[in-house]
Each structure stands twice: as structure tokens, then as C-alpha cells.
Write a protein that holds these residues in place. Sequence first.
Motif, PDB file in Angstrom:
ATOM      1  N   GLY A  76     -11.440  -0.658   2.551  1.00 30.82           N
ATOM      2  CA  GLY A  76     -11.529  -1.767   1.599  1.00 30.82           C
ATOM      3  C   GLY A  76     -11.956  -1.342   0.206  1.00 30.82           C
ATOM      4  O   GLY A  76     -12.060  -2.170  -0.691  1.00 30.82           O
ATOM      5  N   THR A  77     -12.205  -0.042   0.032  1.00 28.76           N
ATOM      6  CA  THR A  77     -12.558   0.434  -1.307  1.00 28.76           C
ATOM      7  C   THR A  77     -11.599   1.546  -1.693  1.00 28.76           C
ATOM      8  O   THR A  77     -10.770   1.969  -0.904  1.00 28.76           O
ATOM      9  N   GLY A  78     -11.707   2.016  -2.921  1.00 27.57           N
ATOM     10  CA  GLY A  78     -10.923   3.157  -3.340  1.00 27.57           C
ATOM     11  C   GLY A  78     -11.875   4.238  -3.813  1.00 27.57           C
ATOM     12  O   GLY A  78     -13.079   4.012  -3.931  1.00 27.57           O
ATOM     13  N   VAL A  79     -11.320   5.433  -4.077  1.00 30.01           N
ATOM     14  CA  VAL A  79     -12.182   6.502  -4.575  1.00 30.01           C
ATOM     15  C   VAL A  79     -12.583   6.215  -6.020  1.00 30.01           C
ATOM     16  O   VAL A  79     -13.725   6.413  -6.423  1.00 30.01           O
ATOM     17  N   LEU A  80     -11.604   5.721  -6.797  1.00 29.83           N
ATOM     18  CA  LEU A  80     -11.936   5.345  -8.179  1.00 29.83           C
ATOM     19  C   LEU A  80     -12.861   4.143  -8.121  1.00 29.83           C
ATOM     20  O   LEU A  80     -12.619   3.207  -7.367  1.00 29.83           O
TER      21      LEU A  80
ATOM     22  N   GLU B 116      -1.923  -3.244   3.033  1.00 30.73           N
ATOM     23  CA  GLU B 116      -2.521  -3.575   4.320  1.00 30.73           C
ATOM     24  C   GLU B 116      -4.036  -3.649   4.198  1.00 30.73           C
ATOM     25  O   GLU B 116      -4.695  -4.475   4.810  1.00 30.73           O
ATOM     26  N   GLU B 117      -4.578  -2.737   3.402  1.00 24.85           N
ATOM     27  CA  GLU B 117      -6.030  -2.692   3.250  1.00 24.85           C
ATOM     28  C   GLU B 117      -6.506  -3.846   2.376  1.00 24.85           C
ATOM     29  O   GLU B 117      -7.519  -4.476   2.669  1.00 24.85           O
ATOM     30  N   ASP B 118      -5.764  -4.123   1.297  1.00 24.04           N
ATOM     31  CA  ASP B 118      -6.120  -5.210   0.378  1.00 24.04           C
ATOM     32  C   ASP B 118      -6.200  -6.546   1.092  1.00 24.04           C
ATOM     33  O   ASP B 118      -7.068  -7.364   0.810  1.00 24.04           O
ATOM     34  N   THR B 119      -5.256  -6.788   2.004  1.00 24.71           N
ATOM     35  CA  THR B 119      -5.207  -8.092   2.655  1.00 24.71           C
ATOM     36  C   THR B 119      -6.205  -8.182   3.791  1.00 24.71           C
ATOM     37  O   THR B 119      -6.379  -9.239   4.373  1.00 24.71           O
ATOM     38  N   GLY B 120      -6.838  -7.057   4.141  1.00 21.26           N
ATOM     39  CA  GLY B 120      -7.819  -7.098   5.218  1.00 21.26           C
ATOM     40  C   GLY B 120      -7.207  -6.863   6.596  1.00 21.26           C
ATOM     41  O   GLY B 120      -7.916  -6.822   7.591  1.00 21.26           O
ATOM     42  N   ARG B 121      -5.860  -6.707   6.649  1.00 21.78           N
ATOM     43  CA  ARG B 121      -5.229  -6.503   7.949  1.00 21.78           C
ATOM     44  C   ARG B 121      -5.628  -5.163   8.556  1.00 21.78           C
ATOM     45  O   ARG B 121      -5.781  -5.026   9.762  1.00 21.78           O
ATOM     46  N   MET B 122      -5.805  -4.158   7.663  1.00 22.49           N
ATOM     47  CA  MET B 122      -6.136  -2.840   8.196  1.00 22.49           C
ATOM     48  C   MET B 122      -7.509  -2.861   8.879  1.00 22.49           C
ATOM     49  O   MET B 122      -7.705  -2.235   9.920  1.00 22.49           O
TER      50      MET B 122
END
Lengths: 302, 529
Positions: B261-265, B104-110
Motif C-alpha cells: 500500500g506504499t511506494g518507495v518514493l 491492484e495495490e491502489d484499490t486494496g485488492r492486493m
Amino acid sequence: MKPAIRTEGLCKHYGDTVALDRLDLTVNEGEVYGYLGPNGSGKTTTIRLLLGLHRPSGGRAELFGVDAWSEPVAAHRRVAYVAGEPFLWPALTSAETFEFLARLHGGTDVSYRDGLVERFQLDTSRKIRALSKGNRQKVQLIAALATRAELLLLDEPTSGLDPLMEMAFRDCVKEAKERGQTVFLSSHILSEVEALCDRVGILREGKLVDEGTLQELRHLSVQTVEVTFMGRAPNLSPLEGVQVQSAGPNALRFEVSGSVGPLIAALAGVGGNSIKTLSSREPSLEEIFLHHYDGSEDRVRA
Amino acid sequence: MSAPSALARRAFRDARTRTIAFGYLFAAYAYIQPVGYRHAYPTLSDRLAFAHSFASNDALRLFYGYPYSPLTVSGYSAWRVGGTLAILAAVFGLLAAVRALRSEEDTGRMELILAGAVGRRTMYLSAMSAITAGTLILWLAESVGFIAGGLSAGGSAYLALASVSVVPVYVGVGALASQLAPTRRIALELGSAVVGLSLLLRVIADTSSGAGWLRWATPLGWTEELRPFTGAHPVVLLLPAVASVLLLVLAARIAAGRDIGTGVLPARDSAPPRLRLLSSPTAQALRTERGSLIAWTSSVAAFAFILGMVSTSVSSAGISKSVQREIAKLGSVSIETPAGYLAFVFIFFILAVSLFACAQIAAARHEEADEQLETLLSQPVSRHGWLGGRLLLATFATGALSLTAGLLTWAGAASQGVSISLPRMLEAGANCLPVSLLFGGVAALAYAIVPRASAGIAYGLVTVTFLWQLTGSVLGAPKWLVNLTPFAHVGLVPAQHFRAEAAVIMLGIAVSSALAATWIFQRRDLTGP
């Protein structure tokens, strides 16, 4: 000489939806052709058919005399394409993307590409996934322009670009034209088309409803004449192709289709001496466009 | 409708195909085991012989876990079903969480949803309630399967609960991986590594004497410690409960505090250009798939080595003829020798390599769905060139994976002093190829005809035909029906001869499917997501 683009009765149906309806289109070599239409009118469908990505439901499309569906590879050697949405490989950097696309296409002018990178102010070490939409669009544009392909197929190429970059893009298209490249520019940004294109086609619900040079379109379209009189505005007998509106106590506005001659004669007849000012304005592309799209079916000249 | 319930419904709908598929699988597998056991071992003496030869065999516990009571229908079912479905439940939990959070986050929907009047906590809780609903469906499906198979209602519910209790733990793993990883792909790889490690721990705990305590270190072992039908220990349920709460709370805390849109890593966003593997679409595909190829190869290599080592512990106790026949029906040959045992485990490698072949075709479909294929094919690149290159890459990778399985199994066995020849084990590896290429070919055909449904069709076909191979004959199905599965036509090298005729037929089908796929793909519209 074969035209750069030629379609004959080109149709595309998706299920019951008619996306493109018997399109006959010719774009000659060296021409900059503006392809106008709102969202969903069939612009992208046309380009997908021209590239052989989708199969025509009827008719045919040729690029330089080569069938777009049955011989796409031969056709694509002479074509560069910029998609409306930049679909690239997220893990590659811009520099890697340029290299990949250059190896696939062949014939890329590397020094010109470096110049374009400079002009569009792109950081080529960034990965595609870290770029904004506008920057990804630049990557596509630079890769396409750098091939110096004979035909540039551009599908809303400036979506996401800022005004400065849009100017840089216009310069590039003008240069391409000077070099004799053909440009097919699909757009709904009218000022862009007005500034760049020799010829314009207007698409509505999958049909080409109007086509011609800007001059021809203007000629066919409505022009506005405003007249201010010394005293009260006179009553004119109705003229064919002329609509009259009041524009203040002493002024009239005429919307004229076709020649303005009969209107001038009529004005002279009611006493040319009483006219204080007369101004006439050619329609902008925007007005021509809206003329085809203001919703009332009867105003469309198909 | 309130925002949380609208979001939860949306998430549940997104997952419905997966939930339904897993539900059917759980129900069918739960039904088949008790029925098949009654059919195959009707008398106590049959069961004693079976328990003696089959269930006490160290090497078999790798797949089915530790058998506490293989003499009763329910105990047998708990043993055969619990272990296997727990692995599937782990995969279900991981996929559900990564899909609902990271995708969901990758596609920008979140971003779109959070831009509305919805907070992060609501979003997270809605996703979790949708997954909970899916998990309940699995639990019901498995319980109904057991009850239909003739087990008691209470026991069925508990046994189903034991395997489904794994789901929330791996939902937690998936949720945490979704916070750590910057992309869906990396999140799935992290999560898969955890599932693989959990399985490896359970394998060691179940097979090595003195390592039984390791069962407590892996959620897949907790399922066994719940001991359904064999002196239940429901208090063990605390372990998955505590673990999932910890993981989910940790994931939620990270989710609340980081940029969307980002991750901790850290994702490396800039890099100096590396121009290797950019010369053709196929080379570039290899570049993109490199990470996943390495992950597959190293997992198969690790399992192959361990299985090779374990093959030495196969018991050679006397086994009655009738029981041997039943074991043979279960998909194997006599498993009392290392060679027989290795032949048996290679069935599972054939399964893994087949799934891998389907994954390669799914990756090609992915390139089309993400519309990068449109960018490629607007270049002077032909459709048959692109698909042919992809198929060739898949074939080579499948071959490499097969030979890795053979080589490492040999190395594991040789390290324990088992005498088995290297060429014979390489032959066992190569023996994975006809079936897996057959599935790869059929997957390619599905891809050409129905691109959007192709991955589901391919994975579904492999799973169903494999389960049919394991259960069809035990259920007493007629021979022609059992023979429908390609797995039935494999000569189990190294215990049996390589069946050249069947291999040629399978390869023939694979090649003609691939050619047909290329022909059809040449003639269809490119299809977006």
C-alpha cells in the motif's frame, strides 16, 4: 409549510431489478427520521433519487417542494449530504476539502466547523489518501454539519467511526434537531436510530413495510409477558393474537400482538391469586426490525 | 484450481480487452504494410525512386526508424512496422505491469489476496505469467499479420519477435515504477517518462549523423539492431532479455521488502493548506490535472523543438513525379522542403493532440467512476455546469498544447536558421484544433451514452482513423472510404493552405456532439466503476 422530503410513488428499476417500489414518504421540517433496512434494501437508492443523482423510473421526489430530479441545484442549496462511502479527492488535505466544499455549497459556519474539527479530533493537514476510512467519514460529516443546511441527508454516517466518535455524532444530531434542522438518517444500526429518531420507516426489498413513531411501532408489535405461578401453570384456552410458550415448570411466556387486556382477563379467570410475578417488556427496535425480517413472508404486515 | 493459476487467470481476464485491442492493431498493421508496399511500388524502379527520396530522408526516420533495406517488401515492412509497433509494444508492457501491480495495490485488492494463503512471490509471478500470455498473443497476432501479407513464416516470426521483444523490458520498467511510486498515476507518469526518453534517444540516433551508437542505449533501438529481414542479428535479443530480467528481479526484491500500500518514493501525506484553484469544480479539476497537463505540454514542446531542428536536414534531391504522388498519399505533401516536412510531421502532432483531447474526457469519466462526482453533484452544482466546465477546460488545454507545438517547432527550426514565419507555424499549431476537438466532442458523446466503454471507444477511434489515413490510400482503397477519416480533410499547414471549410464542419460536429453529450448526461444515472 412544505415538508422537507416528500415522495410520491417513487420507483427505481435497474434493468429487471426493482430497487425501489412505489415509495410514499413524507418527512416534515424539524423531524429526525430513521430509515431502516438491511444491505441492498434500497436505502442508498432512495437517497440517490432524493439527490437527483439517479433518475426515477416512476413517481417523483421533492425536497422542500422542489423537484429533486429537474431542479437539483435549487434543492441542494438547502441540503447537506453524507455518503455511506466517503468519496473525496485523495490529493487534497482535509482543510482544502473543507474549503472546496464550503465554496461549492456556500453558507458554511466556519467557527462551528472549527469546533467540530476539535470535537471529532481530526488532523486537517493530512491528505485524504492518507486517512483511514473512519477519518475520511469524519471529513464528510464535519463538512456537511458545518453548512447548517436545513436538511441533513445521512447515509449510514457512522460506518467506520469508533464508539467515542459515534457519541459525538449523536450529540451533533441532537443539536441539529434543537436548531430545527431536519435529519434523514439511513442506518442499520438500530440503537442509533432508537436513540435519535422521532419517526422510523422500515424498508424491505424496496418497499416501505412499516412506518411510525417508535411508540406506534411498539404498539403494533409483539410484546412479551412472563408470568410465574405459585404452583403448576394452568391451562389457558387459546386467545386470539396470543402465543403461549412454557418458560419453566411454573412459568409461561406470552407473545402478545395488540392489546394485553384479553390476556389479563383470562389470567384473572384462572385464579389471579396463584400468580407470583408478572413482568411485561416492550419490544426493542431490534425486535420490531427482526419481526419484519425473520424470513417468513406471512409475518410481514405490508 | 491452485492459487497461482487462479490469480494468473484473473489477471489475464482483467487485461483481456486491452490485449485483444492491441492484438488486432498489431495484426492489422503488420498485414497492411507489405500489401500496401506491393501495391504502391510494384516495380524495382519505383522502389529505387522511393528509397532515394523517401527512405533516405533523415527527417522521416524519426517515426519509422532506420531503413536498412527499403527495396524489398520484407525490408520495407521491417522498417515501417518494426519501429512503430515497438513503440506500441512499449506502451503495452508499461500498462500491463502497472495495471497488474500498482492498480491492484491502489484499490486494496492486493491486500485482500495477500491476507489469504498467497505469498508475495506467488502474486508477483502470477501477474507476470498473465502478462507473458498477453505478450505471446501479440507476437502471434503480428506474425499472422505478416504471413497473411505474404512474407515468409520464419522471417515474419522473427520480425514480430523483434517488436514484441520490447514488451518485457517495459514490463520491467512498469514493475519497477509500481514499486517506486505510491500511486498508479505516478507509476504511469514515471513509466511514460521512460518510454518518452527511449523514443527521444532513438530519434536522435536515427536522425543525427554520428549518433548511431545511441541506438544501443535505448530498448527501442535494440529492435532496429535485431535487423529483421536484413541480415538478422538474433544475438541482440540478449539485451532485452538481460535488461528485463534485471528490472524484474530488482522490482521483485523491492516488492518483497516493503509495506503493502506504499511506494518507495515518499508520499507527502501532510501539507499546509493551499487554497488556490478550489473556487469551482472546473478550477479543482485543473488543480488535479495540473501534473499531467505539464507532462503533456513539456513532451510535446521537446518533440516539437527537435522536429523543428531536424527540418533543416531535409534533402532536396530530385524526386520523380510519381513518387511524389505516393508520398502525398501517405498523408503529406512534398517533403523535400523544410515547410513540406514540417507540414508532414504536424500530422503526428494532430494525432498527439487528439489523443490528449480524449485523455481529458477520460479524466472526467475517471472523476465519475471514482464517485467523487457524486460528492460534487450532491452540492449545489449542476450537471451541465460540471460537464461544461470540464469540456471548456479540455478545449483550452487542447488549444494551449496545439500552439505549443507550433511555437516550439518554429523555435527549433529558427535555431537552425530555417526561414519560416512564426505566424505560419502558429497557424500550423492551431490547425491541430479542429480534428482534436472533433475527437474530443465524440469522446464526450461516448462518455454521456456509454460511460464505462467511453475511453476505449475514443482512443480506438483516433488510432484506427489515423492508421487508416496512413494506409488507406496506399492500399488503393476507394476515395470515399479514405475520406472517412478526419485526418484526410486537414490542410497541411505550412505547406498547404488551411482548409477553412473542413475545419468549420469538424468544429460544427465537435460543438454539436458536446451539446448532445451535455443533454444526454443531464438525463442519465451517475454510473460507478
